[in-house]
Design a protein around this motif. Structure first.
Motif, short mmCIF file in Angstrom:
data_model
loop_
_atom_site.label_atom_id
_atom_site.label_comp_id
_atom_site.label_asym_id
_atom_site.label_seq_id
_atom_site.Cartn_x
_atom_site.Cartn_y
_atom_site.Cartn_z
N ARG A 190 0.86 -1.51 -0.08
CA ARG A 190 -0.55 -0.29 -0.23
C ARG A 190 0.63 1.02 0.20
NH1 ARG A 190 -2.86 -3.28 4.40
NH2 ARG A 190 -4.41 -4.28 3.37
N ILE A 191 2.04 1.35 0.87
CA ILE A 191 2.80 2.71 0.55
C ILE A 191 3.91 2.53 -0.21
CG2 ILE A 191 5.19 3.16 1.95
CD1 ILE A 191 4.18 2.10 4.40
N LEU A 192 3.91 1.62 -1.21
CA LEU A 192 4.54 1.47 -2.79
C LEU A 192 4.03 1.75 -3.39
CD1 LEU A 192 7.11 0.40 -3.97
CD2 LEU A 192 6.14 -1.43 -4.73
N ASN A 193 2.51 1.92 -3.51
CA ASN A 193 1.30 2.49 -4.38
C ASN A 193 1.48 3.96 -4.28
OD1 ASN A 193 0.64 0.37 -5.47
ND2 ASN A 193 -1.46 0.39 -4.91
N GLY A 194 1.63 4.49 -2.40
CA GLY A 194 1.44 6.14 -2.60
C GLY A 194 2.98 6.67 -3.25
N LEU A 195 3.75 5.52 -2.69
CA LEU A 195 4.80 6.58 -3.65
C LEU A 195 5.20 6.87 -4.94
CD1 LEU A 195 7.24 3.95 -1.60
CD2 LEU A 195 6.92 7.07 -1.06
N ILE A 196 4.49 5.25 -5.41
CA ILE A 196 4.56 6.20 -7.25
C ILE A 196 3.00 6.69 -7.50
CG2 ILE A 196 3.89 3.88 -9.09
CD1 ILE A 196 4.15 1.75 -7.80
N LEU A 197 2.53 6.93 -7.10
CA LEU A 197 1.51 7.69 -7.18
C LEU A 197 1.94 9.74 -6.94
CD1 LEU A 197 -1.18 8.60 -8.35
CD2 LEU A 197 -1.99 8.42 -6.18
N PHE A 198 2.27 9.40 -5.98
CA PHE A 198 3.26 10.97 -5.36
C PHE A 198 4.40 11.16 -5.80
CE2 PHE A 198 1.57 10.72 -0.71
CZ PHE A 198 0.41 10.88 -1.12
N ARG A 199 5.04 10.09 -6.70
CA ARG A 199 6.35 10.72 -7.25
C ARG A 199 5.86 10.88 -9.00
NH1 ARG A 199 11.68 11.29 -7.60
NH2 ARG A 199 12.90 10.93 -9.25
N PHE A 200 4.95 10.56 -9.97
CA PHE A 200 4.39 10.87 -10.69
C PHE A 200 4.33 12.31 -10.64
CE2 PHE A 200 4.88 7.09 -12.46
CZ PHE A 200 5.04 6.82 -14.01
N LEU A 201 3.38 12.36 -9.41
CA LEU A 201 2.53 13.88 -8.94
C LEU A 201 3.37 14.68 -8.82
CD1 LEU A 201 -0.71 13.14 -7.54
CD2 LEU A 201 -1.04 13.38 -9.80
N ARG A 202 4.84 14.60 -8.20
CA ARG A 202 5.38 15.99 -8.05
C ARG A 202 5.21 15.92 -6.47
NH1 ARG A 202 5.15 16.37 -13.12
NH2 ARG A 202 7.05 16.64 -14.41
N PHE A 203 4.58 15.40 -5.62
CA PHE A 203 4.30 14.81 -4.36
C PHE A 203 5.58 15.50 -3.67
CE2 PHE A 203 3.13 15.11 -0.02
CZ PHE A 203 2.10 15.82 0.14
N PRO A 204 6.45 16.74 -2.50
CA PRO A 204 7.75 16.65 -1.83
C PRO A 204 7.52 15.76 -0.99
CG PRO A 204 6.12 18.75 -1.16
CD PRO A 204 5.17 17.37 -2.39
N LEU A 205 8.27 14.43 -1.01
CA LEU A 205 9.15 13.77 0.50
C LEU A 205 10.66 13.88 -0.36
CD1 LEU A 205 6.73 10.41 -1.09
CD2 LEU A 205 6.29 12.22 0.75
N ASN A 206 10.86 14.44 0.95
CA ASN A 206 12.67 14.32 1.28
C ASN A 206 13.05 13.22 1.50
OD1 ASN A 206 11.10 13.36 3.73
ND2 ASN A 206 12.00 15.27 4.91
N ASP A 207 12.90 12.39 2.27
CA ASP A 207 13.12 10.99 2.58
C ASP A 207 14.06 9.44 1.70
OD1 ASP A 207 12.01 10.48 6.02
OD2 ASP A 207 11.35 10.26 3.38
N SER A 208 13.41 9.39 0.42
CA SER A 208 13.45 8.42 -0.52
C SER A 208 14.67 8.10 0.08
CB SER A 208 12.99 9.21 -2.11
OG SER A 208 11.94 9.62 -1.94
N GLY A 209 16.16 8.44 -0.49
CA GLY A 209 17.49 8.41 -0.08
C GLY A 209 17.60 6.92 0.99
N TYR A 210 16.15 7.08 2.31
CA TYR A 210 16.73 6.44 3.25
C TYR A 210 16.75 4.93 3.13
CZ TYR A 210 15.54 4.76 8.05
OH TYR A 210 15.32 4.11 9.52
N TYR A 211 15.95 4.42 1.92
CA TYR A 211 16.26 2.97 1.57
C TYR A 211 16.32 2.78 0.73
CZ TYR A 211 12.06 3.99 4.62
OH TYR A 211 10.99 4.07 6.18
N ASP A 212 17.56 3.36 -0.12
CA ASP A 212 18.45 3.22 -0.91
C ASP A 212 19.39 2.08 -0.54
OD1 ASP A 212 17.19 4.58 -2.81
OD2 ASP A 212 18.71 6.18 -2.34
#
Length: 238
Positions: A190-212
């Motif tokens: 469910r969280i992955l789905n939200g991340l995919i959608l927010f990525r396309f909508l350019r929603f500002p998420l700051n700590d994506s690199g935390y999971y790299d």
């Protein structure tokens, strides 16, 4: 002079501003289906925004009629919709709360008003926040919905500085429509789905690199399970 990539990015933004709902239907959704056929075999499983809920808790200050009316007026200006007054369900003597007492305001946006409010948030409102660095990924809940807070109403263009006597914030929840199959019904899906959608909508998420540094979602789950175990252990010792 702007390079080609800058011009393309500007044109995409203008396309989103024109009608973000049509952009999702004709642009974002087909791309997600094309790029991730294994994750989204059925078009109905593609993540989409269901509604936006805006809440403000006033507490005992809601008993002040002038303050309550002013908050209602601010909600109408910002959302274009009249809010619903939230009331207490039971009396709590320790907090001086009576049953059915006015405590706050809430608005639920759907359809065109929802997309108009989202567009204003992404492209105008967030830019007014001082030292804004994006939102944390940990604001997702188990259902895949995203909740964040705004500290003041002045960041919205509809609010006049001279009309504000007291800074009051909001809690905003983006509720996603996750129609996932049984084999992809976990919290991480469910969280992955939200991340995919927010990525396309350019929603500002700051700590994506935390999971790299993690190689898979199973690795992330193990990390969070370890943290939960340590919290339980600390609580049991207190």
């Amino acid at each position: 002079m702007l390079n080609q990539h800058s011009i393309e990015e500007i044109s995409e933004i203008y396309s989103l501003l024109d009608n973000i709902k049509e952009e999702y239907k004709n642009g974002i959704k087909p791309i997600i289906l094309k790029n991730s056929p294994n994750l989204f075999k059925n078009p109905h499983t593609v993540p989409k925004l269901k509604k936006i809920q805006i809440n403000r808790g006033l507490g005992l200050a809601a008993q002040n009629t002038n303050l309550l009316k002013k908050s209602i007026d601010e909600f109408e200006k910002i959302t274009g919709q009249k809010p619903v007054i939230t009331r207490s369900k039971k009396a709590i003597a320790g907090f001086k709360i009576r049953e059915n007492m006015e405590l706050g305001l809430t608005v639920t946006l759907r359809g065109e008003k929802m997309y108009a409010f989202l567009t204003k948030l992404i492209f105008f409102t967030f830019a007014q926040i001082r030292d804004f660095r994006g939102f944390s990924l940990r604001s997702f809940d188990k259902a895949g919905n995203f909740t964040f807070g705004l500290k003041e109403q002045l960041i919205f263009p509809e609010i006049n500085y001279d009309d504000v006597d007291q800074n009051q914030g909001f809690t905003i929840t983006l509720v996603l429509d996750n129609c996932l199959p049984k084999y992809r019904s976990t919290t991480m899906d469910r969280i992955l789905n939200g991340l995919i959608l927010f990525r396309f909508l350019r929603f500002p998420l700051n700590d994506s690199g935390y999971y790299d540094k993690h190689s898979s979602f199973a690795d992330i789950n193990r990390v969070w399970d370890r943290k939960r175990h340590l919290k339980r252990k600390r609580w049991s010792q207190e």
